[in-house]
Scaffold this active site. Structure first.
Site, PDB file in Angstrom:
ATOM      1  N   ARG A  14       0.822  -1.218   0.000  1.00 29.71           N
ATOM      2  CA  ARG A  14       0.000   0.000   0.000  1.00 29.71           C
ATOM      3  C   ARG A  14       0.849   1.257   0.000  1.00 29.71           C
ATOM      4  O   ARG A  14       0.437   2.282  -0.546  1.00 29.71           O
ATOM      5  CB  ARG A  14      -0.940   0.000   1.201  1.00 29.71           C
ATOM      6  CG  ARG A  14      -2.098  -0.955   0.974  1.00 29.71           C
ATOM      7  CD  ARG A  14      -3.101  -0.863   2.086  1.00 29.71           C
ATOM      8  NE  ARG A  14      -4.332  -1.532   1.691  1.00 29.71           N
ATOM      9  CZ  ARG A  14      -5.278  -1.904   2.545  1.00 29.71           C
ATOM     10  NH1 ARG A  14      -5.129  -1.667   3.827  1.00 29.71           N
ATOM     11  NH2 ARG A  14      -6.368  -2.495   2.114  1.00 29.71           N
ATOM     12  N   LYS A  68     -19.349 -14.054   3.806  1.00 29.52           N
ATOM     13  CA  LYS A  68     -20.749 -13.662   4.037  1.00 29.52           C
ATOM     14  C   LYS A  68     -21.476 -13.222   2.780  1.00 29.52           C
ATOM     15  O   LYS A  68     -20.977 -12.385   2.030  1.00 29.52           O
ATOM     16  CB  LYS A  68     -20.786 -12.485   5.007  1.00 29.52           C
ATOM     17  CG  LYS A  68     -20.341 -12.808   6.401  1.00 29.52           C
ATOM     18  CD  LYS A  68     -20.503 -11.553   7.218  1.00 29.52           C
ATOM     19  CE  LYS A  68     -20.026 -11.712   8.647  1.00 29.52           C
ATOM     20  NZ  LYS A  68     -19.990 -10.397   9.283  1.00 29.52           N
ATOM     21  N   GLY A  73      -9.521  -8.000   0.434  1.00 32.61           N
ATOM     22  CA  GLY A  73      -8.277  -8.189   1.184  1.00 32.61           C
ATOM     23  C   GLY A  73      -7.784  -9.624   1.179  1.00 32.61           C
ATOM     24  O   GLY A  73      -6.610  -9.894   0.937  1.00 32.61           O
ATOM     25  N   GLY A 108     -13.575  -3.145   0.802  1.00 32.25           N
ATOM     26  CA  GLY A 108     -14.917  -2.585   0.937  1.00 32.25           C
ATOM     27  C   GLY A 108     -15.197  -1.508  -0.101  1.00 32.25           C
ATOM     28  O   GLY A 108     -16.287  -1.458  -0.682  1.00 32.25           O
TER      29      GLY A 108
HETATM   30  P1  ADP Z   1     -12.252 -10.880   0.799  1.00 31.42           P
HETATM   31  O1  ADP Z   1     -11.435 -10.223   1.897  1.00 31.42           O
HETATM   32  O2  ADP Z   1     -11.395 -11.343  -0.333  1.00 31.42           O
HETATM   33  O3  ADP Z   1     -13.397 -10.010   0.364  1.00 31.42           O
HETATM   34  P2  ADP Z   1     -13.862 -12.310   2.718  1.00 31.42           P
HETATM   35  O4  ADP Z   1     -13.324 -11.445   3.805  1.00 31.42           O
HETATM   36  O5  ADP Z   1     -15.272 -12.139   2.320  1.00 31.42           O
HETATM   37  O6  ADP Z   1     -12.909 -12.195   1.425  1.00 31.42           O
HETATM   38  O7  ADP Z   1     -13.712 -13.838   3.133  1.00 31.42           O
HETATM   39  C1  ADP Z   1     -12.482 -14.424   3.412  1.00 31.42           C
HETATM   40  C2  ADP Z   1     -12.598 -15.467   4.513  1.00 31.42           C
HETATM   41  O8  ADP Z   1     -13.583 -16.426   4.198  1.00 31.42           O
HETATM   42  C3  ADP Z   1     -11.314 -16.217   4.704  1.00 31.42           C
HETATM   43  O9  ADP Z   1     -10.850 -15.972   6.017  1.00 31.42           O
HETATM   44  C4  ADP Z   1     -11.696 -17.677   4.526  1.00 31.42           C
HETATM   45  O10 ADP Z   1     -11.106 -18.541   5.470  1.00 31.42           O
HETATM   46  C5  ADP Z   1     -13.180 -17.650   4.761  1.00 31.42           C
HETATM   47  N1  ADP Z   1     -13.840 -18.791   4.115  1.00 31.42           N
HETATM   48  C6  ADP Z   1     -13.929 -19.034   2.801  1.00 31.42           C
HETATM   49  N2  ADP Z   1     -14.583 -20.185   2.582  1.00 31.42           N
HETATM   50  C7  ADP Z   1     -14.922 -20.667   3.789  1.00 31.42           C
HETATM   51  C8  ADP Z   1     -15.645 -21.824   4.229  1.00 31.42           C
HETATM   52  N3  ADP Z   1     -16.143 -22.705   3.368  1.00 31.42           N
HETATM   53  N4  ADP Z   1     -15.834 -21.979   5.567  1.00 31.42           N
HETATM   54  C9  ADP Z   1     -15.348 -21.086   6.451  1.00 31.42           C
HETATM   55  N5  ADP Z   1     -14.658 -19.987   6.095  1.00 31.42           N
HETATM   56  C10 ADP Z   1     -14.450 -19.779   4.778  1.00 31.42           C
HETATM   57 MG    MG Z   2     -11.759 -10.050   4.027  1.00 31.41          MG
END
Ligand code: ADP
Ligand code: MG
Length: 395
Positions: free
Chosen positions: A38, A199, A352, A375
């Protein structure tokens, strides 16, 4: 989303002080910067301004000090790393605002760089307090926002201060909006969107937008269990977001009306617990028995997703396909990351954890655009206005 804000390139900065909001929210490890991505991303704006004879006052947040001075979240290590990268002295302010900081700012000559303390040491930052914005405004004559990762927040240093000083868009901010904007405005088709992560509620806005814009949406990660639950399929002990089940049902309804195909995994990798040493087995289809949880998409799904990514004109990826931090459950995310890296499509990755996964697999360089904002990138893709951008001068 044509970019209608005035660029820092257009600003008359010679001999003037510019307050630059940067996103130096970097991971620290034992008082050192663990990953300077960053900081590097902000260098083009900083270097442009210095070359043009501006004096710089830089401001960023770091972690979540919640309005209190927390010495372990001081900007000091960041300033040290920035000095190394710039090859010049970086003066470090003892606070965010106040008389002493004003005197330091007044003492700057063209090309000098002053880094303020962590702006979230001030409770007024996240409250977008007018007095804090006013105090920040006293430190410079112009303002530039280059903190794309914080632009979806209306805080004193991202929004409030832009009403006190003429505000310009930094180069990174401009580029982020340009690259993400292309995905929604003029994508090469087919446009394939890969969504995963924890989520549904975080990403349902993006699902909705892309049901209108994309040709295919591929779902993975924990969020697929909200979809499976909504279809009455057993999810065992998988992470299911209750609020997400209804949202998933609604998204499936909308998908039926839309021209966009919404794909869910057809197989899974199961574990007993969220642990690298847990017992692991391949799921039978998508059924998750009690006592097991789905922790990754299975090999057939990974292959199908990789094929769709390879055949795309544009790929947007946000959210890992599984618990990639745990080696037994990293294969689905790795397959998607490798397919994105190898795809002839224009490829854009945000989020992230998805970016962390790309870096873990050594593939970040092979992607056309890696967004610095999780976000903020989601809100922009959803079509929301970003307060830190709206407050800047119109072009
Ligand atoms: P990003 O930061 O790329 O937007 P998120 O924060 O939405 O992604 O989600 C990332 C998290 O989701 C990771 O910590 C990962 O371990 C968790 N995750 C992904 N698939 C699963 C699963 N099937 N069960 C539990 N946790 C999961
Ligand atoms: Mg995340």
């Amino acid at each position: 989303m044509s970019f209608a804000k005035e660029s820092v390139r257009e600003a008359e900065v010679a001999g003037r002080r510019v307050l630059v909001r940067v996103d130096f929210n970097v991971p620290l490890d034992g008082g050192r910067v663990a990953d300077d991505t960053r900081i590097r991303a902000a260098l083009p704006t900083i270097e442009l301004l210095r070359e043009r004879g501006a004096a710089l006052v830089l401001v960023s947040h770091l972690g979540r000090p919640k309005g209190e001075v927390r010495p372990e979240l001081s900007m000091r290590p960041v300033g040290e790393r920035l000095a190394e990268l710039l090859g010049c002295e970086v003066r470090q302010a003892p606070a965010v605002v106040g008389e002493e900081v004003e005197a330091m700012a007044a003492d700057l000559s063209p090309g000098d760089v002053l880094l303020l303390e962590n702006v979230r040491f001030e409770p007024g930052e996240t409250e977008n307090d007018g007095a804090l914005a006013e105090s920040l405004g006293r430190l410079a004559e112009l303002y530039a926002n280059d903190a794309f990762g914080a632009a979806h927040r209306a805080h004193a240093s991202t929004e409030g201060v832009a009403h006190r000083l003429p505000g310009y868009a930094g180069l990174l901010l401009e580029q982020e909006i340009g690259e993400l904007g292309k995905v929604v405005e003029s994508p090469e088709r087919p446009l394939v969107v890969v969504l995963g992560g924890a989520k549904v509620s975080d990403k349902v806005g993006v699902i909705d937008r892309f049901l209108e814009l994309a040709d295919r949406i591929l779902i993975g990660g924990a969020m697929c269990f909200s979809f499976f639950r909504s279809q009455g399929s057993p999810t065992g002990d998988s992470l299911v977001e209750e609020e997400g089940v209804q949202l998933a049902a609604e998204a499936l309804d909308r998908a039926r009306e839309s021209d966009c195909e919404l794909d869910l995994p057809t197989d899974l990798v199961l574990g007993r617990e969220f642990d690298a040493d847990t017992e692991v087995k391949a799921g039978e289809g998508i059924v998750v028995p009690d006592g097991w949880m789905g922790l990754d998409i299975g090999p057939a799904s990974a292959a199908a997703y990789a094929e769709a990514i390879g055949a795309a004109g544009t790929v947007l990826w946000n959210g890992p396909m599984g618990a990639f931090e745990l080696p037994p459950f990293a294969a689905g995310t790795k397959a998607v990351a490798e397919a994105v890296a190898a795809s002839p499509a224009t490829t854009v990755v945000g989020g992230g954890d998805s970016v962390a996964a790309l870096q873990q697999f050594g593939l970040a360089e092979k992607v056309d655009w890696v967004s610095t904002g999780g976000g903020a990138s989601l809100e922009l893709l959803e079509g929301k206005k970003l307060p830190g951008v709206e407050a800047l001068r119109d072009a």
